[in-house]
Design an enzyme around this catalytic site. Sequence first.
Site, mmCIF file in Angstrom:
data_model
loop_
_atom_site.group_PDB
_atom_site.id
_atom_site.type_symbol
_atom_site.label_atom_id
_atom_site.label_comp_id
_atom_site.label_asym_id
_atom_site.label_seq_id
_atom_site.Cartn_x
_atom_site.Cartn_y
_atom_site.Cartn_z
ATOM 1 N N GLY A 1 3.041 -5.508 -38.587
ATOM 2 C CA GLY A 1 1.703 -4.928 -38.580
ATOM 3 C C GLY A 1 1.368 -5.047 -40.089
ATOM 4 O O GLY A 1 1.841 -4.842 -41.004
ATOM 5 N N ARG B 1 3.667 -11.058 -35.123
ATOM 6 C CA ARG B 1 4.934 -10.878 -34.454
ATOM 7 C C ARG B 1 5.419 -12.010 -33.875
ATOM 8 O O ARG B 1 4.494 -12.403 -32.603
ATOM 9 C CB ARG B 1 4.976 -9.542 -33.663
ATOM 10 C CG ARG B 1 4.514 -8.438 -34.322
ATOM 11 C CD ARG B 1 4.611 -6.973 -33.584
ATOM 12 N NE ARG B 1 4.456 -5.836 -34.434
ATOM 13 C CZ ARG B 1 3.462 -5.159 -34.570
ATOM 14 N NH1 ARG B 1 2.283 -5.466 -33.606
ATOM 15 N NH2 ARG B 1 3.419 -4.084 -35.192
ATOM 16 N N ASP C 1 10.750 -2.912 -40.646
ATOM 17 C CA ASP C 1 12.509 -3.014 -40.338
ATOM 18 C C ASP C 1 12.636 -4.113 -39.369
ATOM 19 O O ASP C 1 13.709 -4.862 -39.673
ATOM 20 C CB ASP C 1 13.184 -1.759 -39.778
ATOM 21 C CG ASP C 1 12.483 -1.296 -38.521
ATOM 22 O OD1 ASP C 1 11.401 -1.687 -38.219
ATOM 23 O OD2 ASP C 1 13.083 -0.369 -37.856
ATOM 24 N N THR D 1 4.714 -1.281 -44.731
ATOM 25 C CA THR D 1 4.204 -0.674 -43.550
ATOM 26 C C THR D 1 3.627 0.656 -43.523
ATOM 27 O O THR D 1 3.933 1.353 -44.550
ATOM 28 C CB THR D 1 5.465 -0.389 -42.541
ATOM 29 O OG1 THR D 1 5.171 0.654 -41.465
ATOM 30 C CG2 THR D 1 6.680 -0.119 -43.467
ATOM 31 N N ASP E 1 3.844 2.995 -41.642
ATOM 32 C CA ASP E 1 4.376 4.285 -41.149
ATOM 33 C C ASP E 1 5.449 4.783 -41.913
ATOM 34 O O ASP E 1 6.194 5.809 -41.637
ATOM 35 C CB ASP E 1 5.162 3.557 -39.835
ATOM 36 C CG ASP E 1 4.310 3.223 -38.826
ATOM 37 O OD1 ASP E 1 3.283 3.789 -38.758
ATOM 38 O OD2 ASP E 1 4.816 2.680 -37.702
ATOM 39 N N ASP F 1 8.633 3.895 -42.359
ATOM 40 C CA ASP F 1 9.906 4.276 -41.623
ATOM 41 C C ASP F 1 11.202 3.324 -42.117
ATOM 42 O O ASP F 1 11.694 2.860 -41.091
ATOM 43 C CB ASP F 1 9.535 3.988 -40.065
ATOM 44 C CG ASP F 1 9.029 2.523 -39.823
ATOM 45 O OD1 ASP F 1 8.614 1.888 -40.813
ATOM 46 O OD2 ASP F 1 8.760 2.290 -38.709
ATOM 47 N N ARG G 1 4.628 5.025 -34.517
ATOM 48 C CA ARG G 1 5.356 4.779 -33.181
ATOM 49 C C ARG G 1 6.759 5.403 -33.142
ATOM 50 O O ARG G 1 7.166 6.386 -32.308
ATOM 51 C CB ARG G 1 5.508 3.167 -32.929
ATOM 52 C CG ARG G 1 5.571 3.003 -31.576
ATOM 53 C CD ARG G 1 5.631 1.330 -31.444
ATOM 54 N NE ARG G 1 5.537 0.578 -32.514
ATOM 55 C CZ ARG G 1 5.118 -0.609 -32.661
ATOM 56 N NH1 ARG G 1 4.346 -0.990 -31.671
ATOM 57 N NH2 ARG G 1 5.231 -1.265 -33.727
HETATM 58 O O1 F6P Z 1 3.971 -0.334 -37.595
HETATM 59 C C1 F6P Z 1 2.742 -0.082 -37.734
HETATM 60 C C2 F6P Z 1 1.831 0.398 -36.659
HETATM 61 O O2 F6P Z 1 0.331 0.681 -37.146
HETATM 62 C C3 F6P Z 1 2.369 1.518 -35.874
HETATM 63 O O3 F6P Z 1 1.952 2.843 -36.423
HETATM 64 C C4 F6P Z 1 1.765 1.404 -34.356
HETATM 65 O O4 F6P Z 1 2.119 2.075 -33.452
HETATM 66 C C5 F6P Z 1 1.558 -0.036 -34.287
HETATM 67 O O5 F6P Z 1 1.690 -0.467 -35.769
HETATM 68 C C6 F6P Z 1 0.470 -0.709 -33.484
HETATM 69 O O6 F6P Z 1 0.598 -1.987 -33.634
HETATM 70 P P1 F6P Z 1 -0.450 -2.939 -32.849
HETATM 71 O O7 F6P Z 1 -1.339 -3.281 -34.167
HETATM 72 O O8 F6P Z 1 0.398 -4.225 -32.596
HETATM 73 O O9 F6P Z 1 -1.020 -2.436 -31.677
#
Ligand code: F6P
Length: 327
Positions: free
Chosen positions: A15, A76, A107, A130, A132, A134, A176
């Site tokens: 992301g 990804r 990660d 990120t 998050d 995390d 998440r």
């Molecule tokens: O990892 C960052 C994040 O924004 C999370 O908080 C969220 O769950 C996820 O990415 C959403 O991913 P996508 O943009 O692929 O829906």
Amino acid sequence: MKKKVNKIGVLCSGGDSPGMNAAIRAVVRTGIYNGLEVYGIMRGYSGMVENDIIRMESRSVANIIQRGGTILKTARCKEFMEYEGRKKAYENLKAREIDGLVILGGDGSFRGAQTFSNEFDIPCIGLPGTIDKDIAGTDFTIGFDTAVNTAVEAIDKIRDTADAHDRLFIIEVMGRDAGYIALHSGISTGAENILIPEKKTDINYIIESLLEKERRKKLVNLIVVAEGEDFGGADELAKVIKEKIPNLETRVCILGHIQRGGSPSCMDRLIASRMGYHAVECLLEGRHNVFVGIVNNRMHYIPLNEAVKKKQRISEEWMKIVRILAT
Ligand code: F6P
């Protein structure tokens, strides 16, 4: 083992997060300052597999420090999870003599970098990008500060309308696997309850505390929920609250991807610039498979596999503060 680099690649994976552009700028300019050739790899590991790689000059990163998203785009990449995909990626790097990589991501992206580096002996340096936060081993990740401030701004606005109607609002923020956005934004906006993936949600406690506050005629208007919380998110929580306390008018607001966009905060631009500079320093010093973290305002180089394995712990004191301040 020391290994001098001459040509380096930079990519974003997973992301996007605000501040990635500032980090790319820092990597490109620090690399060029040190006499390296710098290449931008498009769409994360996909660009490595598909040979979508471009030469970066100092001017390629002009006027991007203030922009959200990433000029290199991100993705990804499923192919990179297979050995065949990684081999293709290696051959594309080899053809250009790229001998070092800087990877901006979370990660999962670091896990890919670690595997790739072990298989093909290319030094990889991670930059924690990120929203998050995390990743263990660093006080900050690039994008977290901006995302939290975006959430706070939105929740403050929701509070106005919640207060005007005497409604309970359940606000779902991103995260998440990690509750940091929820915890930071929830404390900063005076939320009554904050639900996060790291703690099991006790629905009885929530209902009881809402009823108790209702008895005291305390206006309760905000609950902040991280998307990965185990009860099932904001919608599920609202459903149960409506069943148990039907006279409490309840609304749900899911903030979603708005938290990923926007111009990076000063803090994110600053840490991205410092981390980007240090990533190149790491490659020049011959470091392998570390990511650049900041602890107590000092740079730390942490093995990539530690970011992969460890999860940050939520302080019990923070949870206590939430409870006390909501009374
Ligand atoms: O990892 C960052 C994040 O924004 C999370 O908080 C969220 O769950 C996820 O990415 C959403 O991913 P996508 O943009 O692929 O829906």
